[in-house]
Design an enzyme around this catalytic site. Sequence first.
Site, PDB file in Angstrom:
ATOM      1  N   ASP A   5     -13.282  67.446 -49.129  1.00 60.38           N
ATOM      2  CA  ASP A   5     -12.236  68.473 -49.155  1.00 60.38           C
ATOM      3  C   ASP A   5     -12.039  68.979 -50.594  1.00 60.38           C
ATOM      4  O   ASP A   5     -11.246  69.889 -50.839  1.00 60.38           O
ATOM      5  CB  ASP A   5     -10.929  67.984 -48.521  1.00 60.38           C
ATOM      6  N   SER A   6     -12.808  68.415 -51.528  1.00 62.62           N
ATOM      7  CA  SER A   6     -12.884  68.993 -52.882  1.00 62.62           C
ATOM      8  C   SER A   6     -13.400  70.432 -52.804  1.00 62.62           C
ATOM      9  O   SER A   6     -13.311  71.169 -53.783  1.00 62.62           O
ATOM     10  CB  SER A   6     -13.802  68.152 -53.776  1.00 62.62           C
ATOM     11  N   LYS A   8     -14.630  60.616 -43.363  1.00 66.37           N
ATOM     12  CA  LYS A   8     -13.963  59.836 -44.413  1.00 66.37           C
ATOM     13  C   LYS A   8     -12.492  60.222 -44.425  1.00 66.37           C
ATOM     14  O   LYS A   8     -12.165  61.389 -44.184  1.00 66.37           O
ATOM     15  CB  LYS A   8     -14.604  60.144 -45.771  1.00 66.37           C
ATOM     16  N   GLU A  57      -8.563  59.237 -46.592  1.00 65.86           N
ATOM     17  CA  GLU A  57      -7.981  58.604 -47.777  1.00 65.86           C
ATOM     18  C   GLU A  57      -6.846  57.657 -47.398  1.00 65.86           C
ATOM     19  O   GLU A  57      -6.079  57.954 -46.478  1.00 65.86           O
ATOM     20  CB  GLU A  57      -7.421  59.685 -48.722  1.00 65.86           C
ATOM     21  N   GLU A  60     -12.467  55.333 -55.922  1.00 61.03           N
ATOM     22  CA  GLU A  60     -12.480  56.425 -56.898  1.00 61.03           C
ATOM     23  C   GLU A  60     -11.608  56.109 -58.114  1.00 61.03           C
ATOM     24  O   GLU A  60     -10.425  55.742 -57.965  1.00 61.03           O
ATOM     25  CB  GLU A  60     -11.986  57.729 -56.236  1.00 61.03           C
TER      26      GLU A  60
HETATM   27  O1  KIV Z   1     -13.355  65.594 -51.467  1.00 56.91           O
HETATM   28  C1  KIV Z   1     -14.171  64.933 -52.130  1.00 56.91           C
HETATM   29  O2  KIV Z   1     -15.186  65.433 -52.617  1.00 56.91           O
HETATM   30  C2  KIV Z   1     -13.856  63.539 -52.332  1.00 56.91           C
HETATM   31  C3  KIV Z   1     -14.341  62.943 -53.605  1.00 56.91           C
HETATM   32  C4  KIV Z   1     -13.407  63.312 -54.694  1.00 56.91           C
HETATM   33  C5  KIV Z   1     -14.489  61.509 -53.497  1.00 56.91           C
HETATM   34  O3  KIV Z   1     -13.179  62.950 -51.551  1.00 56.91           O
END
Ligand code: KIV
Length: 283
Positions: A47-48, A116, A118, A185
Amino acid sequence: MAKKKLSRFDLQGMKDKKESLVWITAYDYWTARFAEEAGMEMILVGDSLGMCVYGYEGTVPVTMDQCIYHCEAVRRGAANTFVIGDMPFLSYQVSVEDAVRNAGRFYKEAHVDAIKLEGGRRVCAQIRAIVDGGMLVMGHIGLTPQSSGQLGGFKAQGRTAETAMELIVDARAIQEAGAFSLLVEAVPPEVCRIIRDDLNIPVYSIGAGIDADGQLMICSDVLGVFQAFTPKFVKKYESIADKTIAAFTEYAKDVRSGQFPQPEHTYKMVDGELPKLEKLLKR
Ligand code: KIV
């Protein structure tokens, strides 16, 4: 010969054999293709993308639809790579039902291999339910960008004994909930090493040092595209931003000075058709 897509058992086997895995984020078809060609074992559609593609200040505004859309493009570019979809803010925090339904969207609409999310103990009910739904979940602890407000910004985590212990307890809970792997992270390397040695599942690092089962980097950082800020843990392998600006500047210069386009950049009319057209114009 086409590359063989890895399964969760291959990933586990790499940890067991102490082979280091390398993965990267990708948000579009081309980057995914290049990542696959470069031999990345996994791709994260993080989500980056909110910051790297859409120019948001953080990841909070990112929606499910945006994540699915980018996962679909990545899947098309990297058919033989293990692709992980990143669950955006509020797609799993509100309820276990939301979590399962949204994880399922990644699978049904974008054909990911895993998702994934968080958080530590507070998302273990969601992890368990998604795994019970037949899907693969990677946990993510340490600096968790979706809750960066609570963490006081994009800051390293687990730097004291007490906060490191909290992370270790979270990591154990995530494994216990059924996650197939864990991403850590921005924590000190000693803490990541302890977590890696403590868990049976693979533990990957982004900004958590070398003592992990593999390393993740953000493609926009590796390529030198993201310019808003550079985290301490980033190593830039290219300066694509500078190269892109130079190429665009050169193109503009050529157009303005009449150097582009040249005859070799144009299409020819079929022989004998121009005089006919000129005749038609005179009617
Ligand atoms: O969204 C992403 O790219 C991530 C990384 C910062 C680990 O979760």
